[in-house]
Design a protein around this motif. Sequence first.
Motif, PDB file in Angstrom:
ATOM      1  N   ALA A  36      -5.601  -3.353  -9.528  1.00  0.00           N
ATOM      2  CA  ALA A  36      -4.671  -3.311  -8.393  1.00  0.00           C
ATOM      3  C   ALA A  36      -3.421  -2.522  -8.762  1.00  0.00           C
ATOM      4  O   ALA A  36      -2.880  -1.778  -7.934  1.00  0.00           O
ATOM      5  N   PHE A  37      -2.982  -2.642 -10.002  1.00  0.00           N
ATOM      6  CA  PHE A  37      -1.826  -1.886 -10.470  1.00  0.00           C
ATOM      7  C   PHE A  37      -2.133  -0.387 -10.520  1.00  0.00           C
ATOM      8  O   PHE A  37      -1.305   0.438 -10.144  1.00  0.00           O
ATOM      9  N   PHE A  88       5.999  -3.209  -8.692  1.00  0.00           N
ATOM     10  CA  PHE A  88       4.718  -3.892  -8.541  1.00  0.00           C
ATOM     11  C   PHE A  88       4.835  -5.356  -8.966  1.00  0.00           C
ATOM     12  O   PHE A  88       4.300  -6.246  -8.296  1.00  0.00           O
ATOM     13  N   LEU A  89       5.532  -5.606 -10.067  1.00  0.00           N
ATOM     14  CA  LEU A  89       5.712  -6.981 -10.537  1.00  0.00           C
ATOM     15  C   LEU A  89       6.472  -7.814  -9.508  1.00  0.00           C
ATOM     16  O   LEU A  89       6.150  -8.982  -9.274  1.00  0.00           O
ATOM     17  N   LYS A  90       7.479  -7.220  -8.889  1.00  0.00           N
ATOM     18  CA  LYS A  90       8.256  -7.929  -7.861  1.00  0.00           C
ATOM     19  C   LYS A  90       7.389  -8.230  -6.647  1.00  0.00           C
ATOM     20  O   LYS A  90       7.447  -9.323  -6.073  1.00  0.00           O
ATOM     21  N   LYS A  91       6.543  -7.262  -6.272  1.00  0.00           N
ATOM     22  CA  LYS A  91       5.663  -7.435  -5.115  1.00  0.00           C
ATOM     23  C   LYS A  91       4.651  -8.555  -5.359  1.00  0.00           C
ATOM     24  O   LYS A  91       4.319  -9.313  -4.443  1.00  0.00           O
ATOM     25  N   GLN A  92       4.171  -8.673  -6.601  1.00  0.00           N
ATOM     26  CA  GLN A  92       3.197  -9.700  -6.961  1.00  0.00           C
ATOM     27  C   GLN A  92       3.860 -11.019  -7.373  1.00  0.00           C
ATOM     28  O   GLN A  92       3.168 -11.943  -7.787  1.00  0.00           O
TER      29      GLN A  92
END
Length: 125
Positions: A36-37, A88-92
Amino acid sequence: MAPSTKSSKGKQAKVTNKFIINASQPASDKIFDVSAFEKFLQDKIKVDGRVGNLGETVQISQIGDGKIEVIAHTQFSGRYLKYLTKKFLKKQQLRDWLRVVSTSKGVYELRFFNVVADADEEDDE
C-alpha cells in the motif's frame, strides 16, 4: 567553485539518485502494509510539478521483505521522500508509533518510538 551539472555541449548531465526505505521492522509486526505504501508513492510523487508523471524518470520497486527502492533519473530530494512517508504514516494513523530516521545517505528506516524509557519514568513517580 561548485561543479557544473552541464556537459561541455550545454546539455544537462544525467543525474541518478537511489533511495531505499526500510520498513521491515513494522512490516514484520504486521502493522505496516508495504504494498500500500508503494502504491501511495506511485500515486503521490510529483515529477515536473505533476502527480502521476513518473514515466521512465522515477522507478519504484519493492525489494526484499519490507524494503522499497526509489530510483530517480532526475533531481530528486530525499526530504521529499521523507515527507511523503510521514504523510502516509499520518494517513494510516501510525505517526504516533513510527518515525522516519535517515541511517545513511539515501537510506531511510521506519523505527518504533522508544516508549520503554517513558514507562519507567512514570513508575518512579
